[in-house]
Design an enzyme around this catalytic site. Structure first.
Site, PDB file in Angstrom:
ATOM      1  N   ASP A  61       0.859  -1.179   0.000  1.00 10.63           N
ATOM      2  CA  ASP A  61       0.000   0.000   0.000  1.00 10.63           C
ATOM      3  C   ASP A  61       0.898   1.234   0.000  1.00 10.63           C
ATOM      4  O   ASP A  61       1.713   1.413   0.907  1.00 10.63           O
ATOM      5  CB  ASP A  61      -0.886  -0.040   1.263  1.00 10.63           C
ATOM      6  CG  ASP A  61      -1.778   1.173   1.359  1.00 10.63           C
ATOM      7  OD1 ASP A  61      -2.219   1.639   0.311  1.00 10.63           O
ATOM      8  OD2 ASP A  61      -2.038   1.651   2.478  1.00 10.63           O
ATOM      9  N   THR A  94      -3.374   5.347  -3.699  1.00 13.36           N
ATOM     10  CA  THR A  94      -2.219   6.010  -3.063  1.00 13.36           C
ATOM     11  C   THR A  94      -0.941   5.784  -3.862  1.00 13.36           C
ATOM     12  O   THR A  94      -0.074   6.644  -3.897  1.00 13.36           O
ATOM     13  CB  THR A  94      -2.011   5.486  -1.632  1.00 13.36           C
ATOM     14  OG1 THR A  94      -2.043   4.063  -1.653  1.00 13.36           O
ATOM     15  CG2 THR A  94      -3.085   5.986  -0.709  1.00 13.36           C
ATOM     16  N   THR A  95      -0.832   4.616  -4.501  1.00 11.20           N
ATOM     17  CA  THR A  95       0.363   4.325  -5.302  1.00 11.20           C
ATOM     18  C   THR A  95       0.307   5.105  -6.620  1.00 11.20           C
ATOM     19  O   THR A  95       1.284   5.745  -7.018  1.00 11.20           O
ATOM     20  CB  THR A  95       0.462   2.810  -5.589  1.00 11.20           C
ATOM     21  OG1 THR A  95       0.246   2.112  -4.368  1.00 11.20           O
ATOM     22  CG2 THR A  95       1.810   2.441  -6.131  1.00 11.20           C
ATOM     23  N   ASP A 392      -9.056  -0.126   2.593  1.00  9.67           N
ATOM     24  CA  ASP A 392      -9.118   0.358   1.208  1.00  9.67           C
ATOM     25  C   ASP A 392     -10.404  -0.090   0.534  1.00  9.67           C
ATOM     26  O   ASP A 392     -11.075   0.685  -0.140  1.00  9.67           O
ATOM     27  CB  ASP A 392      -7.916  -0.175   0.392  1.00  9.67           C
ATOM     28  CG  ASP A 392      -6.652   0.616   0.699  1.00  9.67           C
ATOM     29  OD1 ASP A 392      -6.719   1.473   1.591  1.00  9.67           O
ATOM     30  OD2 ASP A 392      -5.615   0.374   0.065  1.00  9.67           O
TER      31      ASP A 392
END
Length: 545
Positions: A61, A94-95, A392
């Protein structure tokens, strides 16, 4: 001019300006993006991080990785900040946001080298962002949030890239059930507060398949007296946030006793006070009493005689959750207890021993608005990663319920937006068209990274994907992250919520604009204290690498 050099800034201040700073910022952003580039897509690799305390974090993550990394460069710090923003706002992507922001800055580097002013690049980026947002809204498709199968597919797309993907079906069901439970409509306004009302309880031991969503609440507590009942059907529940023991005075108190019987009278008054508060509770005939504070031995005795189970020192958040689950009201004083403060919505109260610890379950609630997710697993590291992945998944589900629009995943959206921006740039004039086109080029990084991560031929697949997007009606074609071949994302059922994509684009472009604006870094130095106490502390004099 040729006289002595004039020093305006203090001597121990380090200053960098101009091209050097911009190149440094771009390189810092690229470095951060490279760290988590391999964490994108279903073939994502995991990172193992050691925190300063010696604990281990294993995750893919983006936010969890960058949270643990210690960086010195100020530009790298702001990159890490955007990953946290993305996680708090929409919980997913987020990545992608870091990779996109890094690429946006990387493509800007050539324009700065060609002496194009940063403000020109910035205004082109702004224009491209506005157009990209409009294109996203055009290619998005509405979704029926009551269609359970479709909702599970959406959550499945989010979970597919995580470590939990082996148990994807179970995780999707857990996430959807939890979010549907805490969904609350008030005057037409939807409120879905996952953080407060969907608690994840991790219990090491057992297997992941034992995990479930409880129609109620679970606490890590046992009864206060061993003879109290541990299994009650259809319990009447009273929730309190006051202590059931004798009040000690706030300030220092002196009590002067002349006669011996006065002392016994004082003790008797204490007992009478506790008897009074217990009688107030017994009056509403509850089966279970939860309190956030302590319960004295005498109070336990009175409650036990009335056949009431008591549980003490529970958390405020747990108390709120029980209130939402069984319909009780939290009371601050025992003399204010009324019949409608008693919660009767729970179907079962029981205490079970799992492993070495006792857990209290308040379950089978009628229409609960709070729930507990019980996670079982082999080790704490696995449980921590599963919890992150579930958070998530729940956030994705929440986004879709609040804004029921979807865009195709697997790099298809980025390629469609990139193609539309490239076409638009052809009708532009002046210098701005080049940075505008560069944004389109930067968007392709998502598809490119997906191809790289599953080991396919990057150039060949990306070229054929570009060609595919020039055809009519092929906007939903993207890369299959498992095999690296071109597929129609509609058929594969891989969708992303529109809210996540919008947030990703906005955050990435805004950050690129922010970092391009910087042309000077002045880093001060801490004054060393005379006693040498802080001399061992690293000062910010080396904020630039």
């Amino acid at each position: 001019m040729f006289g002595r050099q004039l020093l305006v800034l203090s001597q121990n201040v380090k200053r960098e300006s101009g091209k050097k700073v911009q190149t440094g910022n771009i390189n810092a952003a690229k470095t951060i993006a490279d760290v988590i580039r391999t964490c994108l897509g279903p073939r994502a690799m995991m990172k193992m991080l050691l925190d300063p305390m010696g604990g281990i974090v294993m995750t893919n993550d983006g936010n969890a990785i960058l949270r643990e990394i210690q960086v010195q460069h100020p530009a790298a710090k702001s990159m890490i900040e955007i990953s946290r923003t993305q996680d708090e706002e929409v919980g997913d992507g987020t990545t992608s946001v870091i990779i996109l922001a890094g690429e946006m800055l990387a493509v800007a580097e050539q324009f700065l080298e060609q002496q194009i002013h940063p403000t020109v690049v910035i205004s082109a980026y702004r224009k491209a962002l506005d157009d990209a947002i409009n294109i996203l809204k055009e290619i998005s498709t509405p979704v029926d949030v009551n269609n359970r199968e479709m909702m599970l597919k959406i959550i499945h797309s989010a979970i597919n890239t995580k470590a939990i993907s082996r148990w994807a079906d179970l995780a999707c069901t857990i996430a959807l059930d939890a979010v549907k439970t805490v969904q609350f409509e008030d005057n037409g306004r939807k409120e879905i507060d996952i953080k407060k009302y969907a608690k994840v309880e991790k219990i090491p031991g057992g297997i992941l398949e034992d995990s479930s969503v409880l129609q109620g609440v679970m606490l890590n507590k046992d009864v206060t007296h061993p003879r109290m009942r541990r299994h009650i059907k259809n319990p009447r529940i009273v929730l309190m946030d006051c202590s059931l023991e004798y009040k000690k005075s706030e300030s220092q108190t002196e009590l002067e006793i002349i006669r011996e019987e006065d002392f016994s009278r004082v003790l008797q008054m204490e007992e009478e006070y506790i008897q009074q508060i217990c009688e107030d509770i017994v009056r509403v005939k509850p089966d279970v009493v939860f309190t956030e504070k302590g319960i004295s031995d005498l109070a336990q005795h009175y409650l036990m005689k009335a056949n009431i189970t008591a549980i003490r020192r529970i958390r405020k958040t747990d108390n709120n959750r029980i209130a939402r689950a069984c319909g009780a009201r939290i009371v601050s004083r025992t003399d204010e207890l009324r019949e409608d403060d008693v919660g009767t919505g729970a179907g079962l109260f029981e205490i079970k021993k799992i492993g070495d610890e006792y857990f209290t379950f308040v379950t089978d609630c009628k229409d609960p608005k709070a729930c507990t997710i019980v996670l079982r697993g082999a080790s704490k590291d696995i449980l921590a990663e599963v919890e992150r992945n579930l958070q998530d998944a729940m956030q994705v589900c929440r986004n879709v319920l609040l804004d029921p629009h979807l865009v195709p995943g697997g790099g298809a959206t980025e390629m469609a937006v990139a193609h539309a921006l490239t076409e638009k740039s052809k009708s532009m004039t002046g210098v701005e068209q080049w940075p505008y086109r560069a944004v389109a080029q930067a968007l392709e990084v998502i598809a490119r990274t997906l191809i790289q991560n599953c080991g396919a031929s990057t150039i060949r697949v990306l070229t054929s994907l570009r060609a595919k997007h020039t055809q009519e009606g092929c906007q939903s074609w993207g890369v299959n992250g498992e095999t690296g071949v071109l597929t129609d994302m509609k058929e594969m059922g891989i969708w992303d919520p529109l809210a996540v994509k919008l947030q990703t684009y906005k955050t990435a472009v805004e950050t690129a604009i922010l970092l391009l604006r910087i042309d000077d870094i002045v880093s001060g130095q801490k004054k060393k204290q005379s006693d040498g106490g802080s001399s061992s502390m690293p000062g910010p004099e080396n904020t630039n690498e």
